[in-house]
Design an enzyme around this catalytic site. Structure first.
Site, short mmCIF file in Angstrom:
data_model
loop_
_atom_site.label_atom_id
_atom_site.label_comp_id
_atom_site.label_asym_id
_atom_site.label_seq_id
_atom_site.Cartn_x
_atom_site.Cartn_y
_atom_site.Cartn_z
N TYR A 94 53.46 39.47 41.86
CA TYR A 94 53.08 39.28 40.47
C TYR A 94 53.41 40.55 39.69
CZ TYR A 94 50.33 35.13 41.74
OH TYR A 94 49.94 33.89 42.18
N HIS A 96 53.65 40.43 35.64
CA HIS A 96 53.07 40.33 34.29
C HIS A 96 53.58 41.46 33.40
CE1 HIS A 96 50.45 37.09 35.58
NE2 HIS A 96 50.05 37.83 36.60
N ILE A 178 46.12 24.63 34.14
CA ILE A 178 45.50 24.72 35.46
C ILE A 178 44.17 25.46 35.39
CG2 ILE A 178 45.77 25.58 37.81
CD1 ILE A 178 47.68 23.33 37.19
N VAL A 179 44.17 26.65 34.78
CA VAL A 179 42.95 27.45 34.71
C VAL A 179 41.86 26.71 33.95
CG1 VAL A 179 41.90 29.55 33.76
CG2 VAL A 179 44.11 29.68 34.91
N ASP A 270 45.55 39.46 32.18
CA ASP A 270 46.72 40.11 32.80
C ASP A 270 48.02 39.78 32.08
OD1 ASP A 270 46.86 37.49 33.63
OD2 ASP A 270 46.79 37.92 35.78
N VAL A 298 38.25 40.94 34.09
CA VAL A 298 38.84 41.44 35.33
C VAL A 298 40.24 40.86 35.49
CG1 VAL A 298 38.64 41.52 37.84
CG2 VAL A 298 36.59 41.77 36.41
#
Length: 378
Positions: A94, A96, A178-179, A270, A298
């Site tokens: 990942y 980002h 999705i989240v 993020d 977070v």
């Protein structure tokens, strides 16, 4: 191919890029896998398990980077790792980039090949390597929000599901992907009254069909958001634009309209966050308060449940890792358009539009970097 799995050194990041089962699969294809000693302990995997699967253990992170042609990680490299990255080294993790100008310039300077999990994209526009961690983060969001709604943690002192004779908390979910879907599902299961907002009417119709009766759908626009935040106890930011900065759906001035002790969980932090006042926090120090509103931001939420997260992530990334190792990144990306979309930074050039737009950098074509390297003349 020589594959390296370093230990994650980001604050409270306990996941690891590859499970022992993943090592065994890569070994089956004839590749050599180097794992940094103790890299898997945070996720519950012992060094002996990696050795039994065929990995070679290396004592330090420096050894892993120096030896490997491809690095398989979970989180983006942090400053201590920049100098370890070699020119032309493939990093599969990942990134980002759109949320970190420093990281973008560091990878350009190192001339690395950066293949980002979060922008690998199927023809259906699904993001197969982001989905498992989005599922984890989405399911965690109401869990963390419920905790910080407790009065000792500066929340409103509300039980998410209420009790007989007392109304449950109102949870507002921004984004029906999705989240957002996972967050709404868990919040509803805990008994909260949930509102989920999205700009796609088709998605809202789908959610209306599949969600329980304590979930309502509302079209997302600024007016509706401003109205909804007035009664929300927990707000989950779940908006994603692949590879680009998330839009600010909740601005600084909106905090004054929220009730004291309201909790914000910005899962999109993020990617820059969809709540203007959010900034990345860590599991060690997860929250801060602005205008009596609790912010939980977070940036690696799934790192708190590393066993589940590492297994879920390896399930998704391993088939792609095998292709990259078997074919090399150029051929693998030429043959697999989904992998090709994962290329963000290659040998000192930005090849992903969202990253170029985020930092005003020139955009090179993917085709130009996929050309085979010229054979040296003897």
């Amino acid at each position: 191919m020589l594959i390296g799995v370093p230990k994650e050194i980001k604050n409270n990041e306990n996941r690891v890029g590859l499970t022992p089962a993943g090592v065994a699969e890569l070994r089956k294809h004839g590749h050599t896998v180097y794992v940094q000693a103790t890299a898997g302990l945070g996720s519950g995997f012992q060094d002996a398990e990696y050795q039994q699967a065929g990995a070679e253990l290396l004592p330090t992170i420096e050894d892993v980077y120096a030896t490997a042609e491809m690095i398989i990680k979970v989180k983006e490299p942090i400053q201590q790792e920049y100098a370890l990255i070699k020119e032309g080294q493939l990093l599969f993790t990942y990134f980002h980039f759109a949320s970190s100008e420093e990281l973008t310039h560091a990878m350009l300077e190192r001339k690395a090949v950066c293949l980002a999990y979060e922008t690998v994209e199927l023809p259906s526009r699904a993001l197969p390597l982001l989905i498992p961690m989005s599922e984890v983060a989405g399911r965690m969001a109401p869990q963390e929000g419920a905790k910080y709604l407790e009065k000792p943690l500066k929340g409103r002192g509300i039980l998410l599901g209420g009790v007989p004779g007392v109304k449950p908390a109102h949870v507002l979910v921004l984004g029906g992907g999705i989240v957002g879907t996972q967050a709404a599902k868990i919040a509803a299961g805990l008994g909260a009254q949930v509102t989920i907002m999205d700009i796609s009417l088709n998605r809202l119709r789908e959610l209306d069909d599949i969600m329980p009766k304590n979930v309502s759908t509302v079209y997302s626009n600024e007016y509706n958001i401003r109205e909804a935040i007035k009664t929300a106890d927990l707000i989950v930011g779940a908006v994603l634009i692949p590879g680009a900065k998330a839009p600010h759906l909740i601005t600084r001035d909106m905090l004054k309209d929220m009730k004291p002790g309201t909790v914000l969980v910005d899962v999109a932090v993020d990617q820059g966050g969809c709540i203007e006042t959010c900034r990345p926090t860590t599991h060690e120090d997860p929250t801060f308060i602005i205008d009596e509103v609790v912010h939980y931001c977070v940036a690696n939420m799934p790192g708190a449940v590393p066993y589940t997260s590492t297994l879920a992530l390896t399930n998704a990334t391993l088939p792609y890792a095998v292709k990259l190792a078997n074919q090399g990144w150029r051929v693998a990306c030429l043959l697999n358009e989904d992998l090709q979309k994962g290329l963000n930074v290659v040998n000192g050039e930005v090849v992903y539009k969202g990253v170029a737009d985020a930092w005003g950098l020139p955009l090179a074509s993917v085709e130009s970097v996929l050309k085979p390297m010229p054979t040296p003349v003897a």
